[in-house]
Write a protein that holds these residues in place. Sequence first.
Motif, mmCIF file in Angstrom:
data_model
loop_
_atom_site.group_PDB
_atom_site.id
_atom_site.type_symbol
_atom_site.label_atom_id
_atom_site.label_comp_id
_atom_site.label_asym_id
_atom_site.label_seq_id
_atom_site.Cartn_x
_atom_site.Cartn_y
_atom_site.Cartn_z
ATOM 1 N N ASN A 112 0.839 -1.198 0.000
ATOM 2 C CA ASN A 112 0.000 0.000 0.000
ATOM 3 C C ASN A 112 0.878 1.253 0.000
ATOM 4 O OD1 ASN A 112 -1.789 2.141 0.670
ATOM 5 N ND2 ASN A 112 -3.088 0.794 1.864
ATOM 6 N N THR A 113 1.893 1.263 0.857
ATOM 7 C CA THR A 113 2.813 2.403 0.941
ATOM 8 C C THR A 113 3.571 2.596 -0.367
ATOM 9 O OG1 THR A 113 3.092 1.998 3.321
ATOM 10 C CG2 THR A 113 4.733 3.398 2.234
ATOM 11 N N ALA A 114 4.021 1.501 -0.960
ATOM 12 C CA ALA A 114 4.753 1.579 -2.233
ATOM 13 C C ALA A 114 3.870 2.135 -3.338
ATOM 14 C CB ALA A 114 5.267 0.190 -2.617
ATOM 15 N N TYR A 115 2.620 1.727 -3.358
ATOM 16 C CA TYR A 115 1.680 2.166 -4.399
ATOM 17 C C TYR A 115 1.213 3.602 -4.173
ATOM 18 C CZ TYR A 115 -2.232 1.865 -7.691
ATOM 19 O OH TYR A 115 -3.103 2.074 -8.740
ATOM 20 N N SER A 116 1.263 4.063 -2.918
ATOM 21 C CA SER A 116 0.763 5.396 -2.567
ATOM 22 C C SER A 116 1.761 6.510 -2.855
ATOM 23 C CB SER A 116 0.366 5.428 -1.085
ATOM 24 O OG SER A 116 -0.737 4.580 -0.832
ATOM 25 N N ILE A 117 2.939 6.163 -3.325
ATOM 26 C CA ILE A 117 3.947 7.182 -3.643
ATOM 27 C C ILE A 117 3.467 8.069 -4.798
ATOM 28 C CG2 ILE A 117 6.263 7.532 -4.618
ATOM 29 C CD1 ILE A 117 6.402 6.711 -1.741
ATOM 30 N N ASP A 118 3.645 9.365 -4.633
ATOM 31 C CA ASP A 118 3.334 10.335 -5.689
ATOM 32 C C ASP A 118 4.631 10.642 -6.439
ATOM 33 O OD1 ASP A 118 2.576 12.398 -7.320
ATOM 34 O OD2 ASP A 118 2.007 13.773 -5.712
ATOM 35 N N ASN A 119 4.763 10.140 -7.659
ATOM 36 C CA ASN A 119 6.025 10.300 -8.389
ATOM 37 C C ASN A 119 6.291 11.741 -8.816
ATOM 38 O OD1 ASN A 119 3.882 9.638 -10.523
ATOM 39 N ND2 ASN A 119 5.597 10.295 -11.806
ATOM 40 N N ASN A 120 5.290 12.602 -8.710
ATOM 41 C CA ASN A 120 5.500 14.027 -8.998
ATOM 42 C C ASN A 120 6.198 14.734 -7.844
ATOM 43 O OD1 ASN A 120 4.232 14.170 -11.616
ATOM 44 N ND2 ASN A 120 2.272 13.888 -10.575
ATOM 45 N N ALA A 171 5.911 8.600 3.497
ATOM 46 C CA ALA A 171 5.490 7.186 3.452
ATOM 47 C C ALA A 171 4.007 7.027 3.784
ATOM 48 C CB ALA A 171 6.348 6.361 4.403
ATOM 49 N N ARG A 172 3.176 7.652 2.967
ATOM 50 C CA ARG A 172 1.728 7.561 3.199
ATOM 51 C C ARG A 172 1.169 6.229 2.710
ATOM 52 N NH1 ARG A 172 1.284 13.467 0.524
ATOM 53 N NH2 ARG A 172 2.670 12.344 -0.885
ATOM 54 N N LYS A 173 0.050 5.832 3.304
ATOM 55 C CA LYS A 173 -0.738 4.721 2.765
ATOM 56 C C LYS A 173 -2.116 5.274 2.404
ATOM 57 C CE LYS A 173 -2.858 2.960 7.047
ATOM 58 N NZ LYS A 173 -3.273 1.753 7.767
ATOM 59 N N ASN A 174 -2.801 4.590 1.516
ATOM 60 C CA ASN A 174 -4.144 4.990 1.060
ATOM 61 C C ASN A 174 -4.133 6.335 0.337
ATOM 62 O OD1 ASN A 174 -4.747 2.766 2.638
ATOM 63 N ND2 ASN A 174 -5.789 3.924 4.238
ATOM 64 N N VAL A 179 13.008 0.557 -2.194
ATOM 65 C CA VAL A 179 14.036 0.468 -3.234
ATOM 66 C C VAL A 179 13.872 -0.807 -4.054
ATOM 67 C CG1 VAL A 179 16.524 0.304 -3.653
ATOM 68 C CG2 VAL A 179 15.649 1.877 -1.913
ATOM 69 N N TRP A 180 13.442 -1.884 -3.423
ATOM 70 C CA TRP A 180 13.262 -3.157 -4.120
ATOM 71 C C TRP A 180 11.799 -3.386 -4.501
ATOM 72 C CZ3 TRP A 180 18.074 -4.165 -4.925
ATOM 73 C CH2 TRP A 180 19.026 -3.885 -3.952
ATOM 74 N N LEU A 181 10.908 -3.025 -3.609
ATOM 75 C CA LEU A 181 9.500 -3.366 -3.815
ATOM 76 C C LEU A 181 8.855 -2.605 -4.969
ATOM 77 C CD1 LEU A 181 7.129 -5.042 -2.867
ATOM 78 C CD2 LEU A 181 6.616 -3.275 -1.163
ATOM 79 N N ARG A 182 9.125 -1.317 -5.094
ATOM 80 C CA ARG A 182 8.474 -0.543 -6.165
ATOM 81 C C ARG A 182 8.859 -1.046 -7.563
ATOM 82 N NH1 ARG A 182 7.518 4.649 -7.206
ATOM 83 N NH2 ARG A 182 5.279 4.384 -6.922
ATOM 84 N N PRO A 183 10.137 -1.274 -7.852
ATOM 85 C CA PRO A 183 10.470 -1.824 -9.176
ATOM 86 C C PRO A 183 9.878 -3.213 -9.396
ATOM 87 C CG PRO A 183 12.407 -0.837 -8.182
ATOM 88 C CD PRO A 183 11.355 -0.890 -7.109
#
Length: 210
Positions: free
Chosen positions: A76-84, A93-96, A151-155
């Motif tokens: 959830n934290t990995a997916y919640s990253i705002d790449n902008n 490190a937000r979730k949701n 570093v590992w999970l997002r890729p």
Amino acid sequence: MKKYIKDGLKFLIIYIILISIFIGSVTLVSLIPSEWMKKNVQETAEIMYGQENIWKVPVFGVLILFDNFTDALMINTAYSIDNNHPFTSAMLARKNYIPGVTKDEYKDMAGELKSSSKYPALNQIGELMDIAHGEADEAFEYARYWHGYLVWLRPLLCFMNIGNIRILFTLIFIGLGATLTIIVAKKIDLIYGVIIRYSGFSWWIICILD
């Protein structure tokens, strides 16, 4: 005295370099658009949904335990990253959190990490299912914790779901264990190599004989 000062400066420089590498690494992977991992995050949520927080899988008479509670939070934290805003997102490190969708954002506070108000108790798997399908009304920061796993999970989430990631990590672990066994056997003795190999598995797999 000069030696102590020299050593102190050396360790300080090493410390600054390492911190820079760590922060730079999580910032760099935070540039990856979350859209690239959407399909695998959805598949992961579907795999976990309906399972218990601690998922027990019998393998050859042994129960292997998977920590779905923590895994769901990490994904959830990995997916919640705002790449902008990669640096800010990596540090908060937000979730949701979905940019432009999330209505309320709560700062990190001492105590247990909070959960969406739609759930009576912490429900990391439910929240992962929600954000995987675009539902993210309340976001929660977890800035107190260092999220180096990003570093590992997002890729990895760009290419595979949690099932394949677990298989990959299992193969890597077995490979590293075998390599360690061979090195110890060559340097010391085969018996010591085998002992070290199997003592290493004790902290990786919590198992109960069936």
